[in-house]
Each structure stands twice: as structure tokens, then as C-alpha cells.
Design a protein around this motif. Structure first.
Motif, PDB file in Angstrom:
ATOM      1  N   TYR A   3       0.835  -1.199   0.000  1.00 39.74           N
ATOM      2  CA  TYR A   3       0.000   0.000   0.000  1.00 39.74           C
ATOM      3  C   TYR A   3       0.875   1.256   0.000  1.00 39.74           C
ATOM      4  N   TYR A   7       0.427   5.273   1.253  1.00 40.79           N
ATOM      5  CA  TYR A   7      -0.367   6.258   1.975  1.00 40.79           C
ATOM      6  C   TYR A   7       0.327   7.615   1.895  1.00 40.79           C
ATOM      7  N   PRO A  24      -4.500  12.760   7.915  1.00 40.64           N
ATOM      8  CA  PRO A  24      -3.439  12.024   8.592  1.00 40.64           C
ATOM      9  C   PRO A  24      -3.001  10.725   7.932  1.00 40.64           C
ATOM     10  N   LEU A  25      -3.918   9.901   7.434  1.00 41.87           N
ATOM     11  CA  LEU A  25      -3.518   8.649   6.788  1.00 41.87           C
ATOM     12  C   LEU A  25      -4.444   8.424   5.596  1.00 41.87           C
ATOM     13  N   LEU A  58       4.036   7.022   3.130  1.00 42.05           N
ATOM     14  CA  LEU A  58       4.240   5.777   3.861  1.00 42.05           C
ATOM     15  C   LEU A  58       3.855   4.582   3.004  1.00 42.05           C
ATOM     16  N   PRO A  92      -5.557  -8.967   8.583  1.00 42.17           N
ATOM     17  CA  PRO A  92      -5.248  -7.818   7.715  1.00 42.17           C
ATOM     18  C   PRO A  92      -4.405  -6.736   8.371  1.00 42.17           C
ATOM     19  N   GLN A 100      -1.570  -4.285   8.878  1.00 38.38           N
ATOM     20  CA  GLN A 100      -0.607  -3.664   7.982  1.00 38.38           C
ATOM     21  C   GLN A 100       0.617  -3.223   8.765  1.00 38.38           C
ATOM     22  N   PHE A 118       3.981  -0.860   8.563  1.00 41.61           N
ATOM     23  CA  PHE A 118       4.415   0.336   7.849  1.00 41.61           C
ATOM     24  C   PHE A 118       5.929   0.442   7.752  1.00 41.61           C
ATOM     25  N   GLY A 119       6.358   1.084   6.666  1.00 44.52           N
ATOM     26  CA  GLY A 119       7.746   1.498   6.550  1.00 44.52           C
ATOM     27  C   GLY A 119       7.944   2.830   7.264  1.00 44.52           C
ATOM     28  N   PRO A 120       9.180   3.324   7.303  1.00 44.92           N
ATOM     29  CA  PRO A 120       9.483   4.563   8.016  1.00 44.92           C
ATOM     30  C   PRO A 120       9.025   5.820   7.285  1.00 44.92           C
ATOM     31  N   TYR A 148     -12.471  -6.315  11.905  1.00 50.38           N
ATOM     32  CA  TYR A 148     -11.104  -6.227  12.433  1.00 50.38           C
ATOM     33  C   TYR A 148     -10.800  -4.777  12.767  1.00 50.38           C
ATOM     34  N   TYR A 190      -3.048   1.861  16.116  1.00 49.70           N
ATOM     35  CA  TYR A 190      -1.651   2.150  15.820  1.00 49.70           C
ATOM     36  C   TYR A 190      -1.202   3.348  16.651  1.00 49.70           C
ATOM     37  N   GLN A 193       1.807   6.296  16.680  1.00 50.18           N
ATOM     38  CA  GLN A 193       2.850   6.917  15.875  1.00 50.18           C
ATOM     39  C   GLN A 193       3.544   7.988  16.697  1.00 50.18           C
ATOM     40  N   GLY A 226       8.011  11.608  14.225  1.00 48.68           N
ATOM     41  CA  GLY A 226       9.065  11.252  13.293  1.00 48.68           C
ATOM     42  C   GLY A 226       9.218   9.769  13.032  1.00 48.68           C
ATOM     43  N   ARG A 267       7.282   5.689  12.268  1.00 47.88           N
ATOM     44  CA  ARG A 267       6.205   5.034  11.519  1.00 47.88           C
ATOM     45  C   ARG A 267       5.067   4.654  12.455  1.00 47.88           C
ATOM     46  N   PRO A 268       3.842   4.529  11.930  1.00 47.67           N
ATOM     47  CA  PRO A 268       2.753   3.965  12.752  1.00 47.67           C
ATOM     48  C   PRO A 268       3.069   2.516  13.090  1.00 47.67           C
ATOM     49  N   GLN A 269       2.853   2.154  14.351  1.00 48.42           N
ATOM     50  CA  GLN A 269       3.111   0.779  14.781  1.00 48.42           C
ATOM     51  C   GLN A 269       1.882   0.221  15.482  1.00 48.42           C
ATOM     52  N   LEU A 270       1.553  -1.010  15.151  1.00 53.35           N
ATOM     53  CA  LEU A 270       0.407  -1.679  15.762  1.00 53.35           C
ATOM     54  C   LEU A 270       0.679  -1.892  17.246  1.00 53.35           C
ATOM     55  N   ASP A 294      -4.976  -5.044  18.687  1.00 56.89           N
ATOM     56  CA  ASP A 294      -6.074  -5.173  17.731  1.00 56.89           C
ATOM     57  C   ASP A 294      -7.146  -6.090  18.317  1.00 56.89           C
ATOM     58  N   ARG A 319     -10.772  -8.492  17.105  1.00 52.54           N
ATOM     59  CA  ARG A 319     -11.679  -8.989  16.073  1.00 52.54           C
ATOM     60  C   ARG A 319     -13.103  -8.913  16.588  1.00 52.54           C
ATOM     61  N   PHE A 323      -4.001   6.095  16.131  1.00 56.22           N
ATOM     62  CA  PHE A 323      -4.977   5.927  15.059  1.00 56.22           C
ATOM     63  C   PHE A 323      -5.762   4.641  15.273  1.00 56.22           C
ATOM     64  N   LYS A 346      -8.615  -3.784   3.288  1.00 63.39           N
ATOM     65  CA  LYS A 346      -8.284  -2.361   3.209  1.00 63.39           C
ATOM     66  C   LYS A 346      -8.678  -1.701   4.520  1.00 63.39           C
ATOM     67  N   LEU A 347      -7.684  -1.176   5.220  1.00 64.12           N
ATOM     68  CA  LEU A 347      -7.954  -0.510   6.494  1.00 64.12           C
ATOM     69  C   LEU A 347      -8.446   0.913   6.249  1.00 64.12           C
ATOM     70  N   PHE A 392      -8.783   4.327   8.250  1.00 64.95           N
ATOM     71  CA  PHE A 392      -8.241   4.904   9.472  1.00 64.95           C
ATOM     72  C   PHE A 392      -9.069   6.085   9.965  1.00 64.95           C
ATOM     73  N   THR A 404      -8.986   9.784  12.110  1.00 64.77           N
ATOM     74  CA  THR A 404      -8.172  10.979  11.871  1.00 64.77           C
ATOM     75  C   THR A 404      -7.086  11.185  12.917  1.00 64.77           C
TER      76      THR A 404
END
Lengths: 113, 110
Positions: free
Chosen positions: A33, A35, A42-43, A90, A100, A102, A104-106, B32, B36, B38, B41, B43-46, B49, B51, B89, B97-98, B100, B102
């Protein structure tokens, strides 16, 4: 942290330049993906590739051109961008058919002058 | 299609207090719901989560609750610490397809 990598991390380009962003995932995923992240949205999902096939183009202007040569690599080709395209881009990947989530990269911080 | 709303947009708490972020979704087929984090500076990280077949899930100081009937889900952070300061987020999806929310900027003051 190294599951999804992106290069370059920072990019400054003029409105007449052509550049490409690269994303690589080392997670064995089959979906990737792009983004756009800005203060306004924001995303914001741009493109989706499942098994190398583009399955989503979220009304993105044609000055952004994605390419997915295989399930591990994703490119975003940029040409004649506008200053409002300045943002963090991103890349993410996931495993279609499984959870599902996802990853993310940096990101690439892009500034268009 | 799915639409996700997230509140509040900013949240300031004192260290040690709890923080709650709420999201609502529109598509009853969504099954689902990831959250995340963030940091500036980065990346977003899980972080957690859930179900749709589960009503609550906990992981140490973080918990997520889901109300399918009302179509809303929430993130709860207890005993907040300065390192919890970040943008959070929520997302929802009936497919791969997630969609998100705002984002919520959480600030934890020492």
C-alpha cells in the motif's frame, strides 16, 4: 523495524523534476500500500496492490504513478508535482487472506519546491 | 464504504491517569479493528487489535473494547507514562483495506 524499508528517507524536488520512491518488504506479504500523511489528512490511502495487481486507486492524480514489479517491491514515480504534494509518504504491507494487519515502513518525507 | 470517526483529536493527561480514545465505524461488516501508535518522526506501529468475535482485549496497560451493536470501539491506556505521548490511530475493515480514523494526539505530562 526492518520488515518494511523505504528509500529515500528525505527528498526535496522541484516541480519539474522526476523522482521515484522505493519500498521493500521482507515479511513475505502479498499486498502493499501507499499512503500520504499530511496535517490535513493524517492517513490517506493512495494505492493498493494485491499479488502485484493494482486493486485500488483512491482518486490519485496522474502525477503519481505506482509500480509493483513483484510482491516484495513497490515504487511510486513522481513527476510535475505541486507544493501541496509535500507530505510524508508511507508504504505498508499485509498478508491478504490472513489477519489484515498492515506493517508500515518509516516513510519518505517529501518537500516540493 | 466504511467511514471511521475518532475522538478526541487531542488529549492531555497527567502521568498516572487513564486515557480513553473512542472510534465509531459505519460498516456493520467490519470485523477487524487495529490501533496504531505513531511517535514523532516515526512510523505507525500496531499496539493492539481486536476482532469482532471478541468484546475486550488487554495487553498490560492497554485495552480495547468493542461494541458491535453500537458500532464503536475504544482504546484504554491506564497508568499513563510520558512515553505514551504520541498520535494514536484507530482503523476498521471488512476486507483487507484498512480505513483509518483521523488520529488522536495524546500528551502525557509528568
Amino acid at each position: 523495524e526492518t520488515g518494511v524499508t523505504q528509500t529515500p528517507r528525505h527528498l526535496v524536488m522541484g516541480m519539474t523534476n522526476k523522482k521515484s520512491l522505493k519500498c521493500e518488504q521482507h515479511l513475505g506479504h502479498n499486498a502493499m500500500y501507499w499512503y500520504k500523511q499530511s496535517a490535513k489528512k493524517p492517513l490517506e490511502l493512495m494505492f493498493v496492490y494485491n499479488f502485484k495487481e493494482q486493486t485500488e486507486n483512491n482518486s490519485v492524480p496522474s502525477r503519481f504513478s505506482p509500480e509493483c514489479p513483484n510482491s516484495s517491491h513497490l515504487f511510486l514515480h513522481l513527476h510535475t508535482l505541486q507544493p501541496e504534494d509535500s507530505a510524508l509518504y508511507l508504504c505498508a504491507s499485509s498478508q491478504v487472506g490472513s489477519t489484515p494487519t498492515q506493517y508500515f515502513g518509516p516513510g519518505t518525507r517529501l518537500l516540493v519546491l | 464504504g466504511e467511514n471511521v470517526e475518532q475522538h478526541p483529536s487531542t488529549l492531555s493527561v497527567q502521568e498516572g491517569d487513564s486515557a480513553v480514545i473512542k472510534c465509531t465505524y459505519s460498516d456493520s461488516a467490519s470485523n477487524y479493528f487495529p490501533w496504531y501508535k505513531q511517535e514523532l518522526g516515526k512510523r505507525p506501529q500496531l499496539i493492539i487489535d481486536i476482532r469482532s468475535n471478541v468484546g475486550e482485549k488487554k495487553d498490560q496497560r492497554i485495552a480495547v473494547t468493542l461494541n458491535k451493536t453500537a458500532k464503536h470501539f475504544s482504546l484504554h491506556i491506564t497508568e499513563t507514562q510520558p512515553e505514551d505521548s504520541a498520535v494514536y490511530f484507530c482503523a476498521a475493515t471488512p476486507t483487507d483495506k484498512l480505513i483509518f480514523g483521523t488520529g488522536t494526539r495524546l500528551q502525557v505530562f509528568p
